[in-house]
Write a protein that holds these residues in place. Structure first.
Motif, PDB file in Angstrom:
ATOM      1  N   GLU A   1       4.878  -0.857  -8.221  1.00 52.08           N
ATOM      2  CA  GLU A   1       6.276  -0.489  -7.969  1.00 52.08           C
ATOM      3  C   GLU A   1       6.327   0.694  -7.007  1.00 52.08           C
ATOM      4  O   GLU A   1       5.462   1.568  -7.060  1.00 52.08           O
ATOM      5  N   PRO A   2       7.357   0.756  -6.141  1.00 55.82           N
ATOM      6  CA  PRO A   2       7.480   1.914  -5.256  1.00 55.82           C
ATOM      7  C   PRO A   2       7.648   3.213  -6.041  1.00 55.82           C
ATOM      8  O   PRO A   2       8.257   3.214  -7.112  1.00 55.82           O
TER       9      PRO A   2
ATOM     10  N   ASP B   1       8.405   7.636  -1.425  1.00 54.83           N
ATOM     11  CA  ASP B   1       8.164   6.969  -0.139  1.00 54.83           C
ATOM     12  C   ASP B   1       6.938   6.057  -0.170  1.00 54.83           C
ATOM     13  O   ASP B   1       6.618   5.410   0.822  1.00 54.83           O
ATOM     14  N   ARG B   2       6.256   5.999  -1.303  1.00 55.45           N
ATOM     15  CA  ARG B   2       5.002   5.241  -1.350  1.00 55.45           C
ATOM     16  C   ARG B   2       5.195   3.819  -1.889  1.00 55.45           C
ATOM     17  O   ARG B   2       6.138   3.554  -2.626  1.00 55.45           O
ATOM     18  N   TYR B   3       4.271   2.953  -1.555  1.00 54.07           N
ATOM     19  CA  TYR B   3       4.150   1.583  -2.098  1.00 54.07           C
ATOM     20  C   TYR B   3       5.396   0.726  -1.846  1.00 54.07           C
ATOM     21  O   TYR B   3       5.905   0.080  -2.758  1.00 54.07           O
ATOM     22  N   HIS B   4       5.864   0.708  -0.630  1.00 55.66           N
ATOM     23  CA  HIS B   4       7.062  -0.080  -0.334  1.00 55.66           C
ATOM     24  C   HIS B   4       6.782  -1.476   0.191  1.00 55.66           C
ATOM     25  O   HIS B   4       7.707  -2.251   0.420  1.00 55.66           O
ATOM     26  N   ASN B   5       5.510  -1.816   0.400  1.00 55.65           N
ATOM     27  CA  ASN B   5       5.229  -3.196   0.789  1.00 55.65           C
ATOM     28  C   ASN B   5       5.232  -4.080  -0.463  1.00 55.65           C
ATOM     29  O   ASN B   5       5.163  -3.573  -1.582  1.00 55.65           O
TER      30      ASN B   5
ATOM     31  N   GLN C   1       0.069  -3.760  -2.166  1.00 59.00           N
ATOM     32  CA  GLN C   1      -0.470  -2.543  -1.538  1.00 59.00           C
ATOM     33  C   GLN C   1      -1.958  -2.700  -1.241  1.00 59.00           C
ATOM     34  O   GLN C   1      -2.623  -3.587  -1.779  1.00 59.00           O
TER      35      GLN C   1
ATOM     36  N   GLU D   1      -2.645   5.240  -1.085  1.00 54.57           N
ATOM     37  CA  GLU D   1      -2.353   4.197  -0.101  1.00 54.57           C
ATOM     38  C   GLU D   1      -3.248   4.429   1.117  1.00 54.57           C
ATOM     39  O   GLU D   1      -3.455   5.579   1.507  1.00 54.57           O
TER      40      GLU D   1
ATOM     41  N   ARG E   1       9.180   2.891   7.019  1.00 54.51           N
ATOM     42  CA  ARG E   1       8.038   3.390   6.258  1.00 54.51           C
ATOM     43  C   ARG E   1       7.881   4.829   6.715  1.00 54.51           C
ATOM     44  O   ARG E   1       7.873   5.091   7.924  1.00 54.51           O
TER      45      ARG E   1
END
Ligand code: FRU
Length: 428
Positions: free
Chosen positions: A216-217, A220-224, A227, A249, A371
């Motif tokens: 899960e995001p 600002d991290r893990y937005h794809n 991962q 990441e 991103r």
């Protein structure tokens, strides 16, 4: 304008995903890849094959591995290469669907070898591993194999109902494998399946690289969708304990997954990733191909983080180089370098994507999807190639890799802001 890259590896036609079996054999670099030669979307995985003497100019070779035996009937899934007895040994996962909807599967670990690096024979011992690991489940795949202390080791990605895991196997002959247990597993926030694990020593530390599905995001991290990242730690092969720091990441762009590394004969730890993400539109499909690899990067650990730097050979692509004087310029395949003194904005292919530094953030926006990371940007080196952008900040401290699709046939770019020493290198 075609989306086909000039210097990135892409399939001649058909679908491609993960890089597989990266190795150097008799001085030649080998890149294998998840390949569906008969369609533009993922299906019936084969291993495509290409070779290179410099990691930048690739020659397409005949398909290395095809599915169809009892144990790999529905797909030759990802895996790695081991050079042993003057042969390339390719370890892969044989996939079989157990129902028509492809909801249940059997995954077994297999081997194929080659003396000439061109034609590959599946082992008579296949499948080498067909049991489900003790704390895993039927999802068990992507063998990464290496030799150490006169033994051979293999790690696989697996899962239980909740968490992704990495399981270790040991062997005396690289054929018969004994399960050694789980060496790392997620703790809730690390997704439900760990794909494509890779374990290597770098600058005195051990690094576990993997591609977790379903994180899960956080901020600002893990937005794809999925991962790709790593743990840095210490791996004790005698106790099989891996003690490690938190997950990081590896790349901050929109398209980066299933990264794999290998050690070349210059002692460089080189990484290539799939420059894509699952479940997207791929506009290049109207040209008969899908997806490309990232440019190869050399890995190093600095300040307890993995840095990725374009391999030195990327400079050989430079056809003509000059200081950029105007904020407007054009080009389809080029490299840009500059020092950053404050805020700046780089709009490429007339706004198809925008890279900017402002208010303490480094940000890459594509199709209104951003991103970004909060970080100091002192220097930028970026690569454009027809339908992709790769940005290396501070010589590899932060990297953004994304596919971008110019729609208006423009080759126009615009660079403004508080920057200096701008160099443009044309690759055409
Ligand atoms: C990662 C992955 C691997 C698998 C392969 C199948 O992208 O899902 O786990 O082996 O792709 O093509």
């Amino acid at each position: 304008m075609t989306y086909r890259p000039i210097y990135h590896f892409a399939p001649a036609f058909g679908w491609m995903n993960d890089p597989n079996g990266l190795c150097q054999f008799n001085g030649v670099y080998h890149l294998f890849y998840q390949y569906h030669p008969f369609g533009l979307n993922w299906d019936d995985m084969h291993w495509g094959h290409a070779t290179s003497t410099d990691l930048i100019r690739w020659e397409h070779k005949p398909i290395a591995l095809r599915p169809g035996d009892d144990y790999d009937r529905d797909g030759i899934f990802s895996g790695s290469a081991l050079i042993k007895d003057d042969m390339i040994h390719l370890y892969y996962t044989g996939n079989t669907w157990l129902d028509e909807k492809r909801e249940t599967l059997r995954q077994v670990q297999c081997l194929a070898t080659s003396k000439d690096g061109l034609s590959f024979q599946k082992s008579v011992h296949n499948p080498l591993i067909s049991e489900i690991p003790e704390h895993g489940n039927a999802h068990v795949r992507d063998p990464k194999v290496w030799a150490e202390n006169d033994k051979f080791y293999m790690i696989l990605g697996t899962r239980n109902e909740l968490n992704g895991k990495v399981v270790l196997y040991e062997s005396d002959d690289a054929l018969h494998w004994r399960e050694q247990g789980i060496i790392a597993e997620g703790t809730g926030e690390h997704g439900w399946m760990w794909e494509c694990p890779d374990l290597f020593t770098l600058n005195g530390h051990d690094v576990l690289l993997l591609s977790p599905q379903g994180m899960e995001p956080i901020g600002d991290r893990y937005h794809n969708l999925h991962q790709c990242g790593y743990f840095i730690g210490e791996f004790d092969i005698t106790t099989t304990q891996f003690t490690h720091d938190s997950f990081s990441e590896l790349d901050y762009g929109h398209d980066f997954y299933a990264a794999q590394t290998f050690l070349d004969d210059q002692g460089r730890r080189i990484l290539i990733a799939w420059n894509a993400m699952w479940e997207q539109d791929w506009p290049e499909q109207r040209e008969g191909w899908t997806n490309q690899m990232t440019i190869p990067r050399e890995l190093n650990i600095r300040n307890n983080r993995l840095w990725m730097t374009p391999i030195e050979e990327m400079k050989w692509l430079r056809q003509c180089s000059f200081p950029l004087k105007s904020p407007f310029f054009s080009g389809k395949a080029f490299e840009l370098e500059f020092d950053v003194e404050g805020e700046f904005q780089f709009s490429c292919f007339q706004g198809t994507a925008t890279l900017s530094v402002a208010k303490g953030y480094i940000q890459l926006v594509r199709n209104e999807t951003e991103r970004r990371i909060q970080a100091n940007c002192e220097r930028v080196r970026l690569f454009i190639d027809s339908s992709s952008i790769e940005v290396f900040v501070n010589d590899g401290e932060y990297v953004f890799s994304s596919r971008i699709y110019p729609t208006n046939h423009t080759l126009q770019h615009h660079l403004t802001g508080n920057i200096s020493n701008i160099m443009y290198h044309s690759f055409e």
